[in-house]
Design an enzyme around this catalytic site. Structure first.
Site, mmCIF file in Angstrom:
data_model
loop_
_atom_site.group_PDB
_atom_site.id
_atom_site.type_symbol
_atom_site.label_atom_id
_atom_site.label_comp_id
_atom_site.label_asym_id
_atom_site.label_seq_id
_atom_site.Cartn_x
_atom_site.Cartn_y
_atom_site.Cartn_z
ATOM 1 N N SER A 142 5.999 3.840 1.714
ATOM 2 C CA SER A 142 6.743 3.526 2.923
ATOM 3 C C SER A 142 8.196 3.919 2.714
ATOM 4 C CB SER A 142 6.651 2.023 3.212
ATOM 5 O OG SER A 142 7.596 1.601 4.167
ATOM 6 N N TYR A 155 6.798 -6.965 -0.121
ATOM 7 C CA TYR A 155 6.253 -5.725 0.435
ATOM 8 C C TYR A 155 7.056 -4.527 -0.061
ATOM 9 C CZ TYR A 155 4.612 -2.337 3.903
ATOM 10 O OH TYR A 155 4.068 -1.230 4.520
#
Length: 273
Positions: A142, A155
């Site tokens: 990401s 995360y």
């Protein structure tokens, strides 16, 4: 990578980016798709869409956090359907909360799925790819694997770790003719993201845009595929002005104004000391 006639395995294929990648690979001429996720009903829906495009599809309703079941099922799939040429690790979970209010079970789930689950299936498939002397592995990280975000501490940590894991494997597996790629989308409009509080000023992209960029990157054998102009701009700014990017992220994060004021007072006190 030449996608034509290949067999691909996609984790997290029941929704979002995983589903979009399955459909784009089918359009690009892949021979067979193995779709893996926990929700069998949703996998069946995706499989029906893939079948309409004339591609053979296999459903694997499996949990990445159960290594024994995973190993057994994948060994059987390899025997039944032949070699897997492309593994796309797309499965992931995200829990958004300020760190001081975070819960241990949520942190453990993110690490179990995003990291340990990815490690487990990659190890199973990479060993077989090494024996056949070819393969491609894509690990979906990401933009948060480059720039950590407030309220997304664990995360972000898993996505940073995925980049390190990918880089290490790229060097190790090259001798076996296995290419390892990192895919880094920015905020994408998926079911998972819709459950989060969005960061201000960030325009979500579509899953189809991410999948299309992945196909293009695979064809060019790019080692790292950064998706979207926002990602490129953020990474560039973070290189030349990391403190400015940190301040912008704080302003954009879905934190209360009071928390932001306390943070600013802390930063001022620290700088003044």
């Amino acid at each position: 990578m030449d996608i034509q006639g290949k067999t691909a395995l996609i984790t997290g294929a029941s929704r979002g980016i995983g589903q979009a990648i399955a459909l784009e690979l089918a359009k690009a001429g892949v021979k067979r798709l193995l779709l893996l996720a926990r929700d069998e009903a949703k996998l069946a829906e995706v499989a029906a869409k893939v079948s309409e495009l004339g591609v053979e599809v296999v459903i694997l309703a499996l949990d990445l956090t159960k290594p024994v079941e995973l190993n057994t099922a994948l060994a059987q799939a390899w025997r039944d359907y032949g070699a897997i040429h492309l593994l796309i690790n797309c499965a992931g979970v995200a829990h958004q909360t300020p760190f001081l209010q975070s819960q241990l079970p949520h942190m453990q789930e993110e690490i179990a799925v995003n990291l340990v689950g990815m490690y487990t299936i990659t190890r199973i498939i990479a060993r077989r790819m090494a024996r056949q002397g070819e393969g491609n592995i894509v690990n979906v990280s990401s933009l948060m694997g480059k720039i950590a975000a407030p309220t997304m501490a664990t995360y972000s940590a898993t996505k940073f770790a995925i980049l390190g894991f990918t880089q290490a494997l790229r060097g190790e597996l090259a001798a076996h003719n296995i290419r390892v790629t990192a895919l880094l989308p920015s905020l994408t409009d998926t079911d998972m993201v819709r459950e989060l509080k969005l960061f201000r000023w960030v325009v979500p992209m579509t899953s189809k845009q991410v999948a299309t960029r992945l196909i293009a990157g695979l064809r060019k054998d790019e080692p790292e595929i950064l998706v979207g102009w926002q990602s490129h701009l953020a990474v560039w700014f973070n290189r030349i002005a990391p403190m400015l990017v940190e301040k912008i992220l704080l302003m954009a994060a879905p934190l209360s104004q009071e928390r932001q004021k306390r943070y600013q007072r802390f930063r001022y006190a620290r700088n003044a000391s």
